[in-house]
Enzyme design. Structure first.
Site, PDB file in Angstrom:
ATOM      1  N   ASP A 103       0.843  -1.194   0.000  1.00 51.28           N
ATOM      2  CA  ASP A 103       0.000   0.000   0.000  1.00 51.28           C
ATOM      3  C   ASP A 103       0.879   1.246   0.000  1.00 51.28           C
ATOM      4  OD1 ASP A 103      -2.167  -1.661   0.186  1.00 51.28           O
ATOM      5  OD2 ASP A 103      -2.378  -1.450   2.366  1.00 51.28           O
TER       6      ASP A 103
HETATM    7  N1  URA Z   1      -1.315  -5.934   3.859  1.00 47.19           N
HETATM    8  C1  URA Z   1      -1.812  -4.664   3.846  1.00 47.19           C
HETATM    9  O1  URA Z   1      -2.871  -4.413   4.415  1.00 47.19           O
HETATM   10  N2  URA Z   1      -1.116  -3.724   3.187  1.00 47.19           N
HETATM   11  C2  URA Z   1       0.066  -3.942   2.595  1.00 47.19           C
HETATM   12  O2  URA Z   1       0.663  -3.020   2.035  1.00 47.19           O
HETATM   13  C3  URA Z   1       0.584  -5.248   2.615  1.00 47.19           C
HETATM   14  C4  URA Z   1      -0.129  -6.229   3.257  1.00 47.19           C
END
Ligand code: URA
Length: 238
Positions: A103
């Protein structure tokens, strides 16, 4: 391929640097100093040297990046900076892509490669390659929550998550290490939500058997060593 392209792809220098090296006589092909940047070399059979050291041809490149927050895990984006835009020109960034996504606000280990087949195998849902995250939580985690995460939780998908591994240091109960075996969309955040907690910070510290090099500052990257590439390959179950 052209000699200057070969040298750029093997990270000898930028386009103008490799041209200069050739002009200055630092590059030889099969023992003969190269005269022009556009001469053709066969990357599999010709012996290219730079400053008398052999330049081995490698078809694929593998980098680890310590991703900073605020950067998108993509090759292009209309509004935000991407992980690929963090790479300098000389590493032919145009051909590299991130292996999976973190993310925008997640930090830590992100692989970049041009090896589509390995990327595909690392990301295949059937291969269950482990990923470990350091998760800073809104509330201290309870024994009950750990048990639920380790059993697998319902995050609103067709199936509950596979059993995860959780470790927590007694003195920091709001920070856990969570190892998951899948890569579902926003998986960690949704798992925490499912046990009534929230994520304040998320950092990936390992992917398969490969660990983030903690000497890399956020935004920095480096090439994987041959041993690390091997570790990655052996992280994939058949
Ligand atoms: N899980 C999440 O919620 N975000 C990420 O970036 C990676 C794994």
């Amino acid at each position: 391929m052209r000699l200057d392209k070969f040298l750029r792809e093997m990270n000898i220098g930028t386009r103008s640097q490799v041209k200069n090296y050739i002009r200055q006589g630092f590059v030889a092909v099969n023992g003969i100093p190269a005269k022009s940047a556009d001469m053709k070399v066969d990357e599999n059979t010709d012996k290219v040297t730079f400053r008398e050291r052999p330049v081995q041809f490698r078809k694929y490149s593998y980098y680890m990046l310590n991703k900073p927050a605020g950067i998108v895990s993509a090759t292009t984006d209309n509004t935000a900076d991407t992980v690929v835009s963090l790479l300098k020109d000389e590493i032919h960034a145009g051909e590299l892509f991130p292996v999976g996504r973190l993310d925008k606000d997640t930090t830590g280990l992100l692989l970049l490669t041009n090896d589509g087949e390995l990327a595909h195998r690392l990301l295949s849902p059937a291969r269950h390659v482990d990923k470990t995250y350091q998760v800073t939580l809104e509330h201290p985690v309870s024994r009950h929550d750990i048990d639920r995460l380790e059993a697998g939780v319902d995050i609103g998908d067709e199936k509950p998550t596979l059993p995860a591994r959780v470790s927590v240091a007694a003195e920091y109960p709001d920070t856990i290490l969570l190892t998951i075996h899948e890569g579902r969309f926003h998986q960690v955040k949704r798992m925490m939500l499912a046990v009534g907690n929230g994520v304040r910070g998320l950092k990936r510290i390992s992917f398969g058997k490969l660990c983030l090099d903690e000497t890399l500052k956020e935004g920095d990257y480096r090439e994987l060593t041959p041993a690390e590439i091997e570790l990655l390959k052996t992280s994939i179950s058949d």
